[in-house]
Each structure stands twice: as structure tokens, then as C-alpha cells.
Motif scaffolding. Structure first.
Motif, short mmCIF file in Angstrom:
data_model
loop_
_atom_site.label_atom_id
_atom_site.label_comp_id
_atom_site.label_asym_id
_atom_site.label_seq_id
_atom_site.Cartn_x
_atom_site.Cartn_y
_atom_site.Cartn_z
N ASP A 1 -0.26 -16.52 2.17
CA ASP A 1 -0.47 -16.05 1.21
C ASP A 1 0.81 -15.33 0.74
O ASP A 1 1.78 -14.82 1.42
CB ASP A 1 -1.65 -14.97 1.37
N PHE B 1 -3.62 -14.54 6.46
CA PHE B 1 -2.90 -14.31 5.31
C PHE B 1 -1.27 -14.79 5.54
O PHE B 1 -0.61 -14.61 4.68
CB PHE B 1 -2.70 -12.88 5.17
N VAL C 1 1.14 -6.98 4.35
CA VAL C 1 0.33 -7.72 3.18
C VAL C 1 0.11 -6.64 2.22
O VAL C 1 -0.34 -5.74 2.17
CB VAL C 1 -1.03 -8.32 3.60
N ARG D 1 1.41 -12.83 -1.13
CA ARG D 1 1.52 -11.44 -0.72
C ARG D 1 1.79 -10.88 0.60
O ARG D 1 1.98 -9.78 0.79
CB ARG D 1 0.11 -10.63 -1.06
N THR D 2 1.99 -11.77 1.47
CA THR D 2 2.51 -11.40 2.90
C THR D 2 3.93 -11.67 3.05
O THR D 2 4.39 -12.53 2.40
CB THR D 2 1.76 -12.64 3.90
N SER E 1 -1.62 -5.34 -1.15
CA SER E 1 -2.94 -5.31 -1.58
C SER E 1 -3.09 -4.69 -2.73
O SER E 1 -2.38 -3.52 -2.90
CB SER E 1 -4.02 -5.24 -0.61
#
Length: 113
Positions: A67, A64, A104, A69-70, A106
Motif C-alpha cells: 500500500d 498493507f 501506515v 501509505r506504508t 491513515s
């Protein structure tokens, strides 16, 4: 989420400070960052997430690091700053003065029948 890897760019000597089981960083401008000793003042981190299937108990791992979202953060922003995945130790501090956390974000997961 686990911080899974550390990369140091630069000379071979600088890269050697990130090999093995540890990482050595020096504050920006420290004499140990000069040619000859070449201790790096920054490093780039990677993050991986381990998943466990609740039905089969099978595990999988996904990287990730890139990514959206990280995010990476430091426990002491007065001693280290992040630019994306790269941490830099600020003058007057040492690597022992902070820790690194990868997060992260989620969403919610639902089980369908």
C-alpha cells in the motif's frame, strides 16, 4: 501496525537464515555473505494492520505491505538502508545495530449515526 513477515531471496542457505523465530543478516561485503556460509545482507519485510470494530469488537487483519501509505524505516540510517520494503545492512554494522519500523498513514475516521 506490525511487521508481520520477513522474506529473504537467494540460495536455500540464505533463506534458511530467515527461518524460525529470528533473522540473521550480515553487512554487505562481510566474509559470511560468501558462498558456503551465505548469510544474506538484505531482507524484505511485510506489514499488517489489525483492526477492531468498536461496536462488535470483531477483529480483522489487512496486509498493507504494498500500500502506498506504508513506509519502512530503520532506527540507524548509518547502518541500514531501505529500498521500498527491503532493508540492507551496510558495511561495518550488524543487525543488532538497528531496528525496523513499519508505519501506515491513515486518515481520520468518524462514526456515523
Amino acid at each position: 501496525v506490525r511487521v508481520s513477515g520477513v522474506q529473504v531471496s537467494g540460495t536455500a542457505a540464505q533463506q534458511a537464515w530467515a527461518s524460525g523465530s529470528g533473522l540473521t543478516l550480515a553487512p554487505q561485503g562481510d566474509l559470511s555473505t560468501l558462498r558456503g556460509i551465505d548469510v544474506p545482507s538484505s531482507a524484505t519485510f511485510s506489514a499488517e494492520v489489525d483492526f477492531i470494530d468498536p461496536v462488535s469488537n470483531a477483529t480483522s487483519t489487512r496486509v498493507f505491505s504494498l500500500d502506498a501509505r506504508t513506509s519502512f524505516s530503520t532506527s540507524n540510517p548509518d547502518c541500514a538502508t531501505f529500498d521500498g520494503r527491503t532493508v540492507t545492512v551496510l558495511a561495518g554494522c550488524g543487525a543488532a545495530d538497528f531496528s525496523v519500523t513499519a508505519t501506515v498513514a491513515s486518515g481520520a475516521f468518524a462514526r456515523q449515526r
